[in-house]
Design a protein around this motif. Structure first.
Motif, PDB file in Angstrom:
ATOM      1  N   ALA A 140       0.847  -1.200   0.000  1.00 59.30           N
ATOM      2  CA  ALA A 140       0.000   0.000   0.000  1.00 59.30           C
ATOM      3  C   ALA A 140       0.880   1.247   0.000  1.00 59.30           C
ATOM      4  O   ALA A 140       1.972   1.263   0.591  1.00 59.30           O
ATOM      5  N   VAL A 141       0.416   2.293  -0.648  1.00 60.23           N
ATOM      6  CA  VAL A 141       1.203   3.511  -0.806  1.00 60.23           C
ATOM      7  C   VAL A 141       1.653   4.070   0.542  1.00 60.23           C
ATOM      8  O   VAL A 141       2.811   4.462   0.713  1.00 60.23           O
ATOM      9  N   ARG A 142       0.772   4.100   1.531  1.00 59.06           N
ATOM     10  CA  ARG A 142       1.151   4.678   2.822  1.00 59.06           C
ATOM     11  C   ARG A 142       2.247   3.873   3.518  1.00 59.06           C
ATOM     12  O   ARG A 142       3.063   4.431   4.242  1.00 59.06           O
ATOM     13  N   VAL A 143       2.291   2.569   3.290  1.00 57.83           N
ATOM     14  CA  VAL A 143       3.358   1.740   3.852  1.00 57.83           C
ATOM     15  C   VAL A 143       4.665   2.005   3.105  1.00 57.83           C
ATOM     16  O   VAL A 143       5.715   2.193   3.727  1.00 57.83           O
ATOM     17  N   ALA A 144       4.588   2.039   1.780  1.00 59.37           N
ATOM     18  CA  ALA A 144       5.790   2.297   0.991  1.00 59.37           C
ATOM     19  C   ALA A 144       6.397   3.660   1.333  1.00 59.37           C
ATOM     20  O   ALA A 144       7.620   3.790   1.479  1.00 59.37           O
ATOM     21  N   GLU A 145       5.549   4.674   1.484  1.00 58.47           N
ATOM     22  CA  GLU A 145       6.048   6.002   1.848  1.00 58.47           C
ATOM     23  C   GLU A 145       6.643   5.999   3.257  1.00 58.47           C
ATOM     24  O   GLU A 145       7.660   6.645   3.505  1.00 58.47           O
ATOM     25  N   THR A 146       6.030   5.276   4.173  1.00 57.95           N
ATOM     26  CA  THR A 146       6.564   5.185   5.532  1.00 57.95           C
ATOM     27  C   THR A 146       7.969   4.589   5.501  1.00 57.95           C
ATOM     28  O   THR A 146       8.898   5.124   6.123  1.00 57.95           O
ATOM     29  N   ILE A 147       8.136   3.503   4.781  1.00 63.47           N
ATOM     30  CA  ILE A 147       9.446   2.845   4.699  1.00 63.47           C
ATOM     31  C   ILE A 147      10.456   3.761   4.021  1.00 63.47           C
ATOM     32  O   ILE A 147      11.599   3.901   4.493  1.00 63.47           O
ATOM     33  N   GLU A 148      10.068   4.389   2.926  1.00 65.73           N
ATOM     34  CA  GLU A 148      10.976   5.273   2.197  1.00 65.73           C
ATOM     35  C   GLU A 148      11.459   6.428   3.084  1.00 65.73           C
ATOM     36  O   GLU A 148      12.658   6.716   3.147  1.00 65.73           O
ATOM     37  N   LEU A 149      10.537   7.089   3.766  1.00 66.94           N
ATOM     38  CA  LEU A 149      10.903   8.222   4.617  1.00 66.94           C
ATOM     39  C   LEU A 149      11.701   7.777   5.846  1.00 66.94           C
ATOM     40  O   LEU A 149      12.650   8.453   6.255  1.00 66.94           O
ATOM     41  N   ALA A 150      11.339   6.650   6.423  1.00 66.89           N
ATOM     42  CA  ALA A 150      12.068   6.125   7.587  1.00 66.89           C
ATOM     43  C   ALA A 150      13.497   5.762   7.198  1.00 66.89           C
ATOM     44  O   ALA A 150      14.451   6.107   7.907  1.00 66.89           O
TER      45      ALA A 150
END
Length: 182
Positions: free
Chosen positions: A56-66
């Motif tokens: 899901a996009v929100r998970v991918a963005e969380t991982i990318e930013l983290a």
């Protein structure tokens, strides 16, 4: 002994009412929380051997930013089964991990991640961290469980001890719950 990390995606953006749930990204608060937690996860010191995540996009963005905030490249196995999965499905995903992996982190969604903690960690009154999860496993929360197993295929209810829990609000009170969160 296997170590399991659980990391819930950061706060998502609900402003686009037409967006599919799967396609929702993070809001500003979520981006701040993801970066903060990414730095914290690295500082916590566990070197995760495998990361499996919902695509899901929100998970991918969380991982990318983290990962960016932590200054790390993070290889991820994206598994669609994790998207909005129950704890039963999450357990099945974990059963598929190779036994050569001793430290795995799953990044996904509630209520599945929270329920997975409730299933794996006995409710015997000896774990004050479990009581905090019962209160809420908020967005961008990070938990570490020690699982008394030698093989991921043996993961079962009651086999784990919750040894670490960190929520964004524990690091930055401004990331605490808003009235709309409750």
């Amino acid at each position: 002994m296997k170590l399991l990390g659980l990391f819930r995606h950061a706060k998502s953006d609900w402003h686009d009412a037409k967006a599919r749930d799967f396609d929702r990204g993070l809001n500003a608060r979520g981006r701040k929380g993801a970066a903060l937690m990414g730095r914290h996860i690295v500082e916590h010191g566990v070197k995760w051997e495998q990361i499996i995540a919902s695509p899901a996009v929100r998970v991918a963005e969380t991982i990318e930013l983290a990962a960016k905030a932590a200054g790390r490249e993070v290889p991820v196995i994206w598994d669609r089964r994790i998207y909005l999965a129950s704890s039963v499905i999450l357990t099945e995903v974990l059963h598929d991990l190779p036994d050569s992996v001793n430290k795995a982190m799953m990044v996904g969604h509630n209520p599945g991640l929270e329920d997975l903690i409730f299933d794996l960690v006995p409710d015997d009154g000896t774990c004050p961290l479990r009581a905090k999860v019962e209160d809420k496993f908020p967005t961008a929360a990070y938990a570490v469980l020690e699982c008394d197993i030698d093989s991921w295929a043996d993961l079962h209810d009651g086999c784990a001890k919750l040894v670490y829990l960190m929520r964004p609000r524990d690091l930055d009170p401004e990331l605490g719950p808003e009235p709309a969160d409750w």
